[in-house]
Design an enzyme around this catalytic site. Structure first.
Site, short mmCIF file in Angstrom:
data_model
loop_
_atom_site.label_atom_id
_atom_site.label_comp_id
_atom_site.label_asym_id
_atom_site.label_seq_id
_atom_site.Cartn_x
_atom_site.Cartn_y
_atom_site.Cartn_z
N THR A 1 2.57 -1.35 3.84
CA THR A 1 2.97 -0.75 2.57
C THR A 1 1.82 -0.73 1.56
OG1 THR A 1 5.27 -1.39 2.94
CG2 THR A 1 4.64 -0.88 0.67
N GLU B 1 -2.68 6.45 -4.03
CA GLU B 1 -3.60 6.40 -5.16
C GLU B 1 -4.82 7.26 -4.90
OE1 GLU B 1 -4.02 3.14 -7.94
OE2 GLU B 1 -3.23 1.83 -6.36
N HIS C 1 8.87 2.72 0.73
CA HIS C 1 8.27 2.89 2.06
C HIS C 1 9.45 2.97 3.01
CE1 HIS C 1 4.85 1.51 4.99
NE2 HIS C 1 5.45 2.63 5.38
#
Length: 134
Positions: A34, A42, A68
């Protein structure tokens, strides 16, 4: 600076033994971690706005709210995409999502702040000179 709503970015990786939950300490199984999915999201957000930044500017992540939803095994490709949804001064908001070769694996929202790279690093490095508070 010209960051606009609708700008998109993308980042890709392949799941290896080095970016699994087992390897990074976020879980006990050899599946895409994750934290690595978050980092990929990002990176996609940074890619989305890279062409709109001025010389010496960068962005730093300030908020990430993601799910996730599906595991990805070692050997599969993963891609993340980010889309600018709002610009409020130096604050940029994104929708982010990730897929592996079988389908969607995660999604959410992300915020970044535009910074002067030099000033940001100087301010951050001042922490080493300040008295430590426990």
């Amino acid at each position: 600076m010209s960051i606009e709503i609708g700008m998109t970015g993308r980042a890709e990786t392949v799941v290896t033994d080095r970016n699994t939950a087992l390897a990074v300490g976020s879980g006990a199984l050899p599946v895409f971690a994750t934290p690595m999915m978050a980092a990929l999201m990002e990176a996609a957000a940074m890619d989305a706005v890279a062409t709109g930044l001025e010389e010496g500017q960068g962005t730093v992540g300030t908020r990430l709210d993601i799910t996730h939803d599906a595991a990805t095994p070692v050997g599969m490709k993963v891609r993340a995409e980010a889309r600018v949804t709002a610009v409020d001064g130096r604050r940029i908001s994104f929708t982010v999502s990730a897929w592996d070769e079988a389908g969607p694996i995660g999604s959410g929202t992300h915020q970044r702040c535009i910074i002067s790279n030099e000033k940001f690093l100087a301010r951050t490095n001042q922490k080493k000179e300040a008295p430590h508070v426990n």
